[in-house]
Design a protein around this motif. Structure first.
Motif, mmCIF file in Angstrom:
data_model
loop_
_atom_site.group_PDB
_atom_site.id
_atom_site.type_symbol
_atom_site.label_atom_id
_atom_site.label_comp_id
_atom_site.label_asym_id
_atom_site.label_seq_id
_atom_site.Cartn_x
_atom_site.Cartn_y
_atom_site.Cartn_z
ATOM 1 N N CYS A 1 21.563 -78.974 31.146
ATOM 2 C CA CYS A 1 21.749 -77.982 32.207
ATOM 3 C C CYS A 1 20.948 -76.718 31.900
ATOM 4 C CB CYS A 1 23.231 -77.666 32.348
ATOM 5 S SG CYS A 1 23.624 -76.560 33.726
ATOM 6 N N HIS A 2 21.051 -76.238 30.672
ATOM 7 C CA HIS A 2 20.351 -75.014 30.297
ATOM 8 C C HIS A 2 18.835 -75.198 30.358
ATOM 9 C CE1 HIS A 2 18.809 -71.913 27.437
ATOM 10 N NE2 HIS A 2 19.722 -71.170 28.026
ATOM 11 N N ALA A 3 18.351 -76.332 29.878
ATOM 12 C CA ALA A 3 16.917 -76.572 29.814
ATOM 13 C C ALA A 3 16.315 -76.923 31.171
ATOM 14 C CB ALA A 3 16.612 -77.684 28.819
ATOM 15 N N SER A 4 17.126 -77.228 32.160
ATOM 16 C CA SER A 4 16.602 -77.559 33.490
ATOM 17 C C SER A 4 16.446 -76.314 34.363
ATOM 18 C CB SER A 4 17.526 -78.565 34.190
ATOM 19 O OG SER A 4 18.787 -77.972 34.482
ATOM 20 N N GLY A 5 16.881 -75.162 33.872
ATOM 21 C CA GLY A 5 16.828 -73.946 34.674
ATOM 22 C C GLY A 5 15.417 -73.395 34.834
ATOM 23 N N ASP A 6 15.203 -72.714 35.945
ATOM 24 C CA ASP A 6 13.962 -71.990 36.197
ATOM 25 C C ASP A 6 14.318 -70.509 36.116
ATOM 26 O OD1 ASP A 6 11.441 -71.176 36.914
ATOM 27 O OD2 ASP A 6 11.695 -71.593 39.045
ATOM 28 N N TYR A 7 14.034 -69.901 34.970
ATOM 29 C CA TYR A 7 14.498 -68.549 34.698
ATOM 30 C C TYR A 7 13.420 -67.518 35.026
ATOM 31 C CZ TYR A 7 18.091 -71.043 32.078
ATOM 32 O OH TYR A 7 19.112 -71.897 31.714
ATOM 33 N N ARG A 8 13.876 -66.323 35.279
ATOM 34 C CA ARG A 8 12.973 -65.217 35.564
ATOM 35 C C ARG A 8 13.248 -64.079 34.594
ATOM 36 N NH1 ARG A 8 12.788 -62.035 41.342
ATOM 37 N NH2 ARG A 8 10.749 -61.052 41.104
ATOM 38 N N VAL A 9 12.204 -63.526 34.007
ATOM 39 C CA VAL A 9 12.368 -62.355 33.153
ATOM 40 C C VAL A 9 12.662 -61.167 34.068
ATOM 41 C CG1 VAL A 9 11.324 -60.847 31.430
ATOM 42 C CG2 VAL A 9 10.785 -63.294 31.437
ATOM 43 N N ALA A 10 13.919 -60.774 34.114
ATOM 44 C CA ALA A 10 14.321 -59.673 34.984
ATOM 45 C C ALA A 10 13.988 -58.328 34.366
ATOM 46 C CB ALA A 10 15.816 -59.761 35.292
ATOM 47 N N MET A 11 14.139 -58.238 33.038
ATOM 48 C CA MET A 11 13.818 -56.974 32.381
ATOM 49 C C MET A 11 13.723 -57.185 30.882
ATOM 50 S SD MET A 11 17.358 -54.772 32.364
ATOM 51 C CE MET A 11 18.685 -55.149 31.210
ATOM 52 N N LEU A 12 13.081 -56.237 30.217
ATOM 53 C CA LEU A 12 13.071 -56.143 28.763
ATOM 54 C C LEU A 12 13.892 -54.916 28.399
ATOM 55 C CD1 LEU A 12 9.275 -56.768 27.997
ATOM 56 C CD2 LEU A 12 11.109 -58.460 28.151
ATOM 57 N N GLY A 13 14.805 -55.065 27.431
ATOM 58 C CA GLY A 13 15.625 -53.906 27.127
ATOM 59 C C GLY A 13 16.553 -54.122 25.952
ATOM 60 N N PHE A 14 17.364 -53.100 25.674
ATOM 61 C CA PHE A 14 18.330 -53.026 24.595
ATOM 62 C C PHE A 14 17.628 -52.885 23.250
ATOM 63 C CE2 PHE A 14 21.210 -55.246 21.497
ATOM 64 C CZ PHE A 14 22.082 -54.200 21.343
ATOM 65 N N LEU A 15 16.748 -53.819 22.931
ATOM 66 C CA LEU A 15 15.921 -53.771 21.723
ATOM 67 C C LEU A 15 14.505 -54.196 22.109
ATOM 68 C CD1 LEU A 15 18.389 -55.391 19.163
ATOM 69 C CD2 LEU A 15 17.663 -52.999 19.191
ATOM 70 N N PRO A 16 13.508 -53.870 21.296
ATOM 71 C CA PRO A 16 12.118 -54.174 21.681
ATOM 72 C C PRO A 16 11.899 -55.655 21.995
ATOM 73 C CG PRO A 16 12.150 -52.704 19.794
ATOM 74 C CD PRO A 16 13.570 -53.143 20.008
ATOM 75 N N GLY A 17 11.482 -55.930 23.221
ATOM 76 C CA GLY A 17 11.130 -57.284 23.604
ATOM 77 C C GLY A 17 12.272 -58.190 23.988
ATOM 78 N N TYR A 18 13.519 -57.702 23.938
ATOM 79 C CA TYR A 18 14.642 -58.534 24.369
ATOM 80 C C TYR A 18 14.444 -58.897 25.834
ATOM 81 C CZ TYR A 18 18.284 -58.906 20.771
ATOM 82 O OH TYR A 18 19.025 -59.263 19.672
ATOM 83 N N ALA A 19 14.376 -60.201 26.136
ATOM 84 C CA ALA A 19 14.105 -60.658 27.498
ATOM 85 C C ALA A 19 15.393 -61.116 28.163
ATOM 86 C CB ALA A 19 13.088 -61.793 27.479
ATOM 87 N N TYR A 20 15.824 -60.359 29.162
ATOM 88 C CA TYR A 20 17.006 -60.711 29.942
ATOM 89 C C TYR A 20 16.560 -61.551 31.127
ATOM 90 C CZ TYR A 20 19.740 -57.366 27.267
ATOM 91 O OH TYR A 20 20.391 -56.706 26.256
#
Length: 241
Positions: free
Chosen positions: A123-142
């Motif tokens: 299920c997790h690996a079938s997702g099509d994810y979008r990098v919504a933002m980088l934040g909290f720490l350098p390069g953290y990809a939400y």
């Protein structure tokens, strides 16, 4: 101060935030990224830096170089013109070792959802994810795009340390962690890909708006891929969307 479907909030005398809503929504993120791109194109005088998030964009300014109220009005007017981001995006294929020592919460997540670990991985690996933002720490990809079947609250007891490259979930979000750090998210796996390289240009692998797809790999591939990354070779695959 308000404009069409946007609101301006002051953050002291050197910054303000343009907010488009109050939820995690790809349509709102598209407007944020569209404004981010437009501001980089027009290069308004006195604008120092812009910081995009899921639903808002913060503008840092030089109050000596520009009248803050004038800049705020100009940015708010531009926000009214932004609907969707038009800049090119990339699709990243990120190798992930799931479970075991690499993803210590996989079994617990599966149990919480009444699934097998294999089903959670699929299920997790079938997702099509979008990098919504980088934040909290350098390069953290939400990442937005987590399957609702995997959503669950963050851990009641956060860990004081988790490794760089952690692939985790929390709430309705997914994350690619760039550096070792404390975390209250659920750890499903880990990638050898370095998404934060202080010595490189650019220093961040991802940009907001990029797409991410996770590719499960066997644990016995970790050492070779990790060594390649350590030597400066990126093992993530990238194609233009």
């Amino acid at each position: 101060m308000e404009g069409p479907d946007a609101r301006l909030l002051w953050c002291g005398d050197t910054a303000f935030t343009i907010t488009f809503g109050d939820s995690i929504d790809d349509a709102l993120t598209s407007r944020v990224l569209a404004l981010d791109g437009l501001l980089k194109e027009v290069a308004l005088p006195g604008l120092v830096e812009v910081v995009p998030t899921y639903r808002s964009l913060t503008v840092h300014l030089d109050p000596i170089a520009v009248d803050p109220a004038r800049l705020a009005a100009d940015v708010l007017a531009l926000a009214g013109r932004c609907t969707t981001a038009s800049r090119p995006t990339r699709i990243w294929r990120i190798p992930v070792v799931y479970g075991g020592a690499f993803g210590v919460d996989l079994d617990a997540v599966a149990q919480r959802h009444g699934l097998t670990p294999e089903a959670v991985i699929a299920c997790h690996a079938s997702g099509d994810y979008r990098v919504a933002m980088l934040g909290f720490l350098p390069g953290y990809a939400y990442l937005s795009g987590l399957d609702p079947r995997l959503a669950l609250p963050r851990r009641e007891n956060p860990r004081s340390a988790t490794p760089a490259g952690t692939i985790s979930i929390g709430g309705a979000q997914a994350l690619v962690a760039s550096i070792a750090a404390p975390s209250g998210w659920h750890l499903l796996g880990r990638t050898p890909v370095r998404t934060f390289r202080p010595e490189a240009d650019p220093i961040f692998l991802f940009e907001p708006g990029d797409r991410v797809r996770f590719v499960p790999i066997d644990p016995d591939r970790w050492d070779d891929l990790d060594r390649a990354e350590e030597a400066g070779d990126c093992v993530a695959e990238s194609i233009s969307a």
